[in-house]
Design an enzyme around this catalytic site. Structure first.
Site, PDB file in Angstrom:
ATOM      1  N   CYS A 101       0.836  -1.207   0.000  1.00  9.99           N
ATOM      2  CA  CYS A 101       0.000   0.000   0.000  1.00  9.99           C
ATOM      3  C   CYS A 101       0.867   1.253   0.000  1.00  9.99           C
ATOM      4  O   CYS A 101       0.570   2.236  -0.692  1.00  9.99           O
ATOM      5  CB  CYS A 101      -0.917   0.005   1.214  1.00  9.99           C
ATOM      6  N   ASP A 149      35.939  18.826  16.267  1.00  7.11           N
ATOM      7  CA  ASP A 149      36.415  20.197  16.209  1.00  7.11           C
ATOM      8  C   ASP A 149      36.846  20.569  17.624  1.00  7.11           C
ATOM      9  O   ASP A 149      36.476  19.904  18.592  1.00  7.11           O
ATOM     10  CB  ASP A 149      35.282  21.105  15.720  1.00  7.11           C
ATOM     11  N   ASP A 190      32.458  24.532  10.622  1.00  6.55           N
ATOM     12  CA  ASP A 190      32.862  23.188  10.220  1.00  6.55           C
ATOM     13  C   ASP A 190      31.955  22.593   9.148  1.00  6.55           C
ATOM     14  O   ASP A 190      32.009  21.392   8.896  1.00  6.55           O
ATOM     15  CB  ASP A 190      32.859  22.267  11.451  1.00  6.55           C
TER      16      ASP A 190
END
Length: 774
Positions: free
Chosen positions: A25, A432, A659
């Protein structure tokens, strides 16, 4: 890594669907939506019963056209359903559940006496009663007509559309059993076995399975509903100097909102008066209240503590952090994991193959068995009924729905299901530095002016140039100057040089702030030795200590080895000195790095800072010196991540702004931020609270989800591969086995089919405990 569409984009529509019975479906709705002009792509999630439609940029399709396409395919759309407000959908689902319960009750009430009468007839107790077949017919009719109606209607719609789904299998199984019995009763033929109880039991047991499945799937979505349930419906707003109570949706941006002690905050805003603590666990999963005062931001749905707060509304309605979270989670739930593509291909051919197997079973038994057509017919019915495409269709999406909801409650947002699957294969985690491994709140430690320059002059000039800067170092310099009572002149022509520094005009003089190498490249004298240094206390409440008696020498190596960052300053080509700043590691950083390494992951640090500074931070949190990549410009961070990807999948953890290239390059980008700023487009995963332990939650949920999907797929596949041959009679020649197993009754087949889907959903619900047990 796929960058998701921004939550603010208007190029997508979400629909809450009704009438879906199996994975076929979902595929039918996807095909119907994809054919609508102005639709770029459509994804339908069978487990959450939602469709996410991406609209074409030129001439996008209207919502009405999408609804019409769904309805033309034989399914429904819940009117008024909104991704940011689940009340209409929740009410519609509750109505569906009540209807399913009624259908099962009617089926059970008729099937139980029907089976009792049938057993009595089989044992000869009522064999000579001419009215008995008519009673059995009368009991079976309500079951098929009312309880089984959704299956027969669904099967008819599917066949008209040229497709086959689970409804076709159930309708064929129950319909064949009923059709083999009704003509016998009408014709008044005696001595023939009747299969009314088989037809009724099939429909009733399937209805029971659907009911249990619907209830279990409802629990899968509890996380989102509980989030929205905490959103207040009313707000106190100051209008014309009078405090009035309004519906929360009537609040406008820049309205002044009053939040009393203990109340839920109705909108995102900024505190303009008052001080209190706020429980933000609804957004971030953090149990400890956060102190809020003038200037701080608060998010709608969080709970105010003991103080009275006045705030200015900054985001209302669908723009609030809570609404964004719900929207992003729903988008992740609607997306398809890569493994789902294989499941969809299997589901597309599953029902036709089962029908072919049922016909083959009937023909084979008719030819080789002495039991006659009735026995062959029951074997074919058992094959039709026991086959279950639903278990396959639910295996992946139910796990994704539960995982994304659980993660949201823990303050972790997955932007798409592919990120969940990718997390399991991560071999390298790259962090970072500033704002990720460190607190992102550096403080000025030392002022080192050159000969002939005072500490006040150097600090005031640097702060003047840095005014308006969003860089943590710049903000720290400005804060230190203001704390010292220094007057700051307004800069002009400010230009930030990524990874190097900043250039500005102050009182007509050109000022440079940045690294030693960059200033040298700008023609600043190579002789950058400082004179005496002004010592700055780490307690900034009293401002910089500019007492010359506290001056001491600060060599380049001393500052860097201590983990300090040097910002060098020059004016009109003349070197004026440097400022030393330090940023402390997050309290949990070392424990998180140790936990990651304990899981066998390689951990690296990636930063634009000087190597000595980066090495000091790396050592403080437990990252090997060889894994520290320093002095990397933002544009080059992606290349560093790409090099690490040769080792294996990489997860990059950063602030989601500077970043961004590295986050996009990584297999999984993880943005760490606050609960009031959740739309970090570059990342696949967002940690709503600034706590690295959320990364461990994300990894744990990702791994557990993939394990659950694999377990679900194994169960669903093994179920069909093992039980379909048994239903066909593969064990019939083995006389040592129990008779019920050798000739599997269609009623037992219906019960097994119903339980298969429930088992898969219940298996997925176990994911709700994963993050809590980590």
């Amino acid at each position: 890594m796929n960058a998701p569409v921004s939550a603010a984009a208007s190029g997508s529509v979400e629909l809450a669907l009704t009438g879906m019975r199996c994975a076929n479906c979902a595929q039918a709705i996807e095909r119907a939506l994809a054919k609508v002009p102005g639709v770029a792509a459509a994804q339908v999630n069978f487990a959450s019963e939602t469709a996410s439609v991406s609209l074409a940029a030129a001439a996008p399709a209207s919502r009405g056209a999408l609804v019409a396409a769904v309805e033309a395919a034989g399914f429904g759309v819940i009117a008024g359903a909104d991704a940011a407000d689940l009340s209409a959908e929740t009410a519609a689902r509750a109505t569906e559940l009540r209807a399913s319960r009624r259908r099962f009750v009617v089926g059970a009430a008729c099937t139980a006496p029907l089976m009792a009468v049938s057993m009595a007839r089989d044992f000869g107790a009522l064999a000579d009663r001419p009215w008995l077949p008519w009673l059995m017919l009368a009991l079976a009719l309500p079951v098929l007509a009312y309880t089984g109606r959704p299956h027969f209607v669904g099967a008819a719609r599917a066949l008209r559309a040229g497709r086959a789904n689970m409804d076709v299998l159930v309708a064929l199984g129950a319909g064949v059993a009923f059709a083999a019995s009704a003509p016998v009763v009408v014709a008044g033929a005696a001595g023939h076995h009747l299969y009314f109880e088989t037809a009724a039991a099939i429909v009733t047991l399937v209805a029971l399975g659907r009911l249990l499945e619907a209830r279990a799937r409802g629990r899968a979505g509890e996380a989102l509903r509980s989030l929205l349930a905490l959103r207040p419906r009313r707000a106190r707003v100051v209008r014309d100097a009078v405090e009035v109570e309004l519906p929360a949706e009537a609040v406008k941006v820049r309205d002044v909102v009053v939040v009393r002690p203990g109340e839920a905050i109705p909108v995102d805003g900024r505190v303009i008066e008052g001080e209190s603590t706020v429980d933000e666990s609804v957004l971030t999963g953090e149990s400890l209240p956060v102190t809020k005062g003038t200037g701080d931001t608060v998010a709608g749905g969080t709970i105010n503590g003991p103080g009275l707060l006045r705030l200015t509304a900054t985001r209302v309605g669908a723009a609030t952090a809570l609404s964004q979270i719900v929207r992003l989670v729903r988008a992740a739930q609607a997306s398809k994991a890569p493994v789902q593509a294989l499941v969809d291909r299997i589901a597309a051919v599953f029902v036709p193959i089962v029908i072919a197997l049922a016909l083959l079973t009937f023909g084979t038994w008719l030819l080789v068995s002495s039991h006659g057509a009735a026995h062959a017919l029951m074997r074919a019915v058992a094959v039709l009924v026991i086959a279950c495409p639903c278990a396959l269709g639910l295996a992946t999406p139910t796990a994704i729905v539960v995982a994304t909801g659980t993660a949201a409650r823990r303050g972790v947002l997955f932007k798409n299901s592919a990120a969940i699957e990718a997390l399991r294969g991560v071999r390298v985690v790259v962090f970072d530095k500033t704002g990720t491994l460190t607190l992102g709140r550096p403080q000025l430690q030392l002022v080192a002016p050159a000969a002939g320059v005072t500490a006040d002059e150097l600090l005031a000039l640097a702060a003047a140039a840095e005014q308006g800067s969003e860089h943590p170092l710049g903000r720290a310099i400005v804060a230190a100057a203001k704390a010292g009572g220094l007057a700051l002149r307004a800069p002009t022509g400010v230009r930030a040089i990524g990874g190097r520094g900043l250039r500005a005009l102050v009182d007509g003089a050109e000022v440079w702030l940045g690294t030693r190498a960059w200033l040298a490249s700008q023609g600043v004298s190579e002789d950058m030795s400082e004179g005496t240094c002004g010592n700055v206390s780490s307690d900034m409440s009293n401002g910089p200590d500019r007492d010359r008696s506290a001056a001491r020498d600060m060599s380049e190596s001393t500052g860097e080895q201590a983990g300090w960052t040097r910002v060098h300053v020059a004016r009109d080509g003349r070197y004026l000195g440097s400022l030393a700043l330090a940023d402390a590691p997050r309290p949990e950083a070392r424990a998180v790095v140790a936990a990651l390494r304990g899981q066998g992951l390689r951990v690296a640090l990636l930063t634009g800072d000087l190597r000595a500074t980066a090495q000091a931070i790396g050592a403080a949190v437990g990252i090997d010196a060889a894994e520290v990549h320093a002095e990397v410009l933002p544009a080059d961070k992606a290349a560093t991540v790409a090099a690490l990807q040769r080792v294996g999948r990489v997860a990059m953890v950063g602030d989601g702004v500077n970043d961004a290239p590295a986050l996009v390059q990584a297999d999984v980008g993880v943005a760490i931020g606050s609960g009031t700023d959740v739309a970090v487009d570059a990342a696949d995963v967002t940690l709503l609270r600034s706590d690295l332990r959320g990364l461990l939650d994300a990894l744990a949920i990702g791994r557990a989800t993939v394990r659950t999907i694999r377990r679900n797929l194994f169960w669903a596949s093994a179920y069909n591969l093992v039980l379909i041959p048994i239903a066909a009679g593969a064990l019939y020649p083995l006389s040592a086995l129990p008779g019920w197993l050798r000739a599997l009754d269609p009623m037992l087949a219906a019960g097994a089919m119903a339980l298969s889907s429930v088992t898969v959903v219940v298996s997925s619900l176990a994911l709700r405990r994963v993050a809590a047990e980590r």
